[in-house]
Design a protein around this motif. Sequence first.
Motif, PDB file in Angstrom:
ATOM      1  N   ALA A 143      47.949  38.140 -92.531  1.00 10.65           N
ATOM      2  CA  ALA A 143      48.216  38.275 -93.961  1.00 10.65           C
ATOM      3  C   ALA A 143      49.045  39.529 -94.237  1.00 10.65           C
ATOM      4  CB  ALA A 143      46.901  38.348 -94.735  1.00 10.65           C
ATOM      5  N   SER A 144      49.906  39.430 -95.227  1.00  9.72           N
ATOM      6  CA  SER A 144      50.805  40.535 -95.553  1.00  9.72           C
ATOM      7  C   SER A 144      50.189  41.516 -96.542  1.00  9.72           C
ATOM      8  CB  SER A 144      52.116  39.971 -96.148  1.00  9.72           C
ATOM      9  OG  SER A 144      51.841  39.210 -97.320  1.00  9.72           O
ATOM     10  N   PHE A 145      48.928  41.359 -96.862  1.00  8.32           N
ATOM     11  CA  PHE A 145      48.279  42.258 -97.819  1.00  8.32           C
ATOM     12  C   PHE A 145      47.163  43.034 -97.129  1.00  8.32           C
ATOM     13  CE2 PHE A 145      46.941  37.834 -98.308  1.00  8.32           C
ATOM     14  CZ  PHE A 145      45.590  37.890 -98.001  1.00  8.32           C
ATOM     15  N   ALA A 146      46.589  43.975 -97.866  1.00  9.79           N
ATOM     16  CA  ALA A 146      45.591  44.883 -97.291  1.00  9.79           C
ATOM     17  C   ALA A 146      44.324  44.134 -96.903  1.00  9.79           C
ATOM     18  CB  ALA A 146      45.263  46.003 -98.286  1.00  9.79           C
ATOM     19  N   ASP A 147      43.647  44.662 -95.892  1.00 15.77           N
ATOM     20  CA  ASP A 147      42.430  44.026 -95.382  1.00 15.77           C
ATOM     21  C   ASP A 147      41.301  44.044 -96.407  1.00 15.77           C
ATOM     22  OD1 ASP A 147      41.025  42.923 -92.932  1.00 15.77           O
ATOM     23  OD2 ASP A 147      39.733  44.628 -93.386  1.00 15.77           O
ATOM     24  N   GLU A 148      41.348  44.968 -97.367  1.00 14.97           N
ATOM     25  CA  GLU A 148      40.270  45.084 -98.353  1.00 14.97           C
ATOM     26  C   GLU A 148      40.160  43.851 -99.243  1.00 14.97           C
ATOM     27  OE1 GLU A 148      42.692  47.505-101.838  1.00 14.97           O
ATOM     28  OE2 GLU A 148      41.363  48.588-100.467  1.00 14.97           O
ATOM     29  N   PHE A 149      41.222  43.060 -99.341  1.00 14.31           N
ATOM     30  CA  PHE A 149      41.141  41.835-100.131  1.00 14.31           C
ATOM     31  C   PHE A 149      40.188  40.821 -99.517  1.00 14.31           C
ATOM     32  CE2 PHE A 149      45.123  43.520-101.799  1.00 14.31           C
ATOM     33  CZ  PHE A 149      45.045  43.193-103.137  1.00 14.31           C
ATOM     34  N   TRP A 150      39.910  40.945 -98.225  1.00 11.74           N
ATOM     35  CA  TRP A 150      39.026  39.999 -97.545  1.00 11.74           C
ATOM     36  C   TRP A 150      37.556  40.413 -97.642  1.00 11.74           C
ATOM     37  CZ3 TRP A 150      41.225  35.578 -96.441  1.00 11.74           C
ATOM     38  CH2 TRP A 150      42.563  35.538 -96.080  1.00 11.74           C
ATOM     39  N   ILE A 151      37.247  41.543 -98.243  1.00 14.57           N
ATOM     40  CA  ILE A 151      35.882  42.054 -98.320  1.00 14.57           C
ATOM     41  C   ILE A 151      35.221  41.580 -99.614  1.00 14.57           C
ATOM     42  CG2 ILE A 151      34.414  44.099 -98.268  1.00 14.57           C
ATOM     43  CD1 ILE A 151      35.988  43.615 -95.719  1.00 14.57           C
ATOM     44  N   GLN A 152      34.062  40.960 -99.486  1.00 12.93           N
ATOM     45  CA  GLN A 152      33.315  40.496-100.663  1.00 12.93           C
ATOM     46  C   GLN A 152      32.649  41.670-101.383  1.00 12.93           C
ATOM     47  OE1 GLN A 152      31.865  36.389 -98.371  1.00 12.93           O
ATOM     48  NE2 GLN A 152      30.499  37.372 -99.824  1.00 12.93           N
ATOM     49  N   PRO A 153      32.373  41.514-102.677  1.00 18.04           N
ATOM     50  CA  PRO A 153      31.646  42.559-103.401  1.00 18.04           C
ATOM     51  C   PRO A 153      30.228  42.714-102.869  1.00 18.04           C
ATOM     52  CG  PRO A 153      32.612  40.953-104.914  1.00 18.04           C
ATOM     53  CD  PRO A 153      32.751  40.402-103.544  1.00 18.04           C
TER      54      PRO A 153
END
Length: 211
Positions: A143-153
Amino acid sequence: MPSASIDLSEIAQLRLQSISFFLLLFLLSAWGLKKLWNMLARDFPKLPVITFKAALAGTFLWGLMFLFVLTMISGARELLTPGAWEKDGRTYRLTDSESEQETLAAKEALLKERRSKLAELRMALFMHVATHDGNYPAKMEDASFADEFWIQPGDLNARYGYVPGEKKSDKVRPLAFEQAVYGDDQQLILFTDGAIKQISPAEARETLSGK
């Protein structure tokens, strides 16, 4: 002859210690009030010099006044929220209904946060598609975006599940989904058409398995 002795129970000893500590603080407060008052009287001749006995009486009256004020505050709290508090020993606590309302409000707030976070992942995935000739990432690491987008709340730092695919097509299929870590029998799934659906974990398993 054997000497007689009186042994207090553990509860009686604790109460005696509490009373002794309270009396010590009371006497120290009266002594401090006497010293402060008489120091102030040196600069203001109109103020009378007080004795330790008068300081004791003043400390006792102030204690009664504060007790009255705290009682009025507790009464006002009960009037504003009738039935919301129940007596628990010497203190009060929220009733079960009030606690259940707070728990329900916390769950709703968390669900709103979960939807918002999954919507952020949706935007990031669609931006990736728009900048990579309509292709989804082959895997999370691509993915071309940051890894933090894959982290659930939440505190567990669980990662969203991802269903790899090729080019964006008209066929609607699951794209990303929550791991069932919240214990509320609800799971959010992101589909390729942008919809975020809230279903049970059993339904989510069937959807993700293609049944």
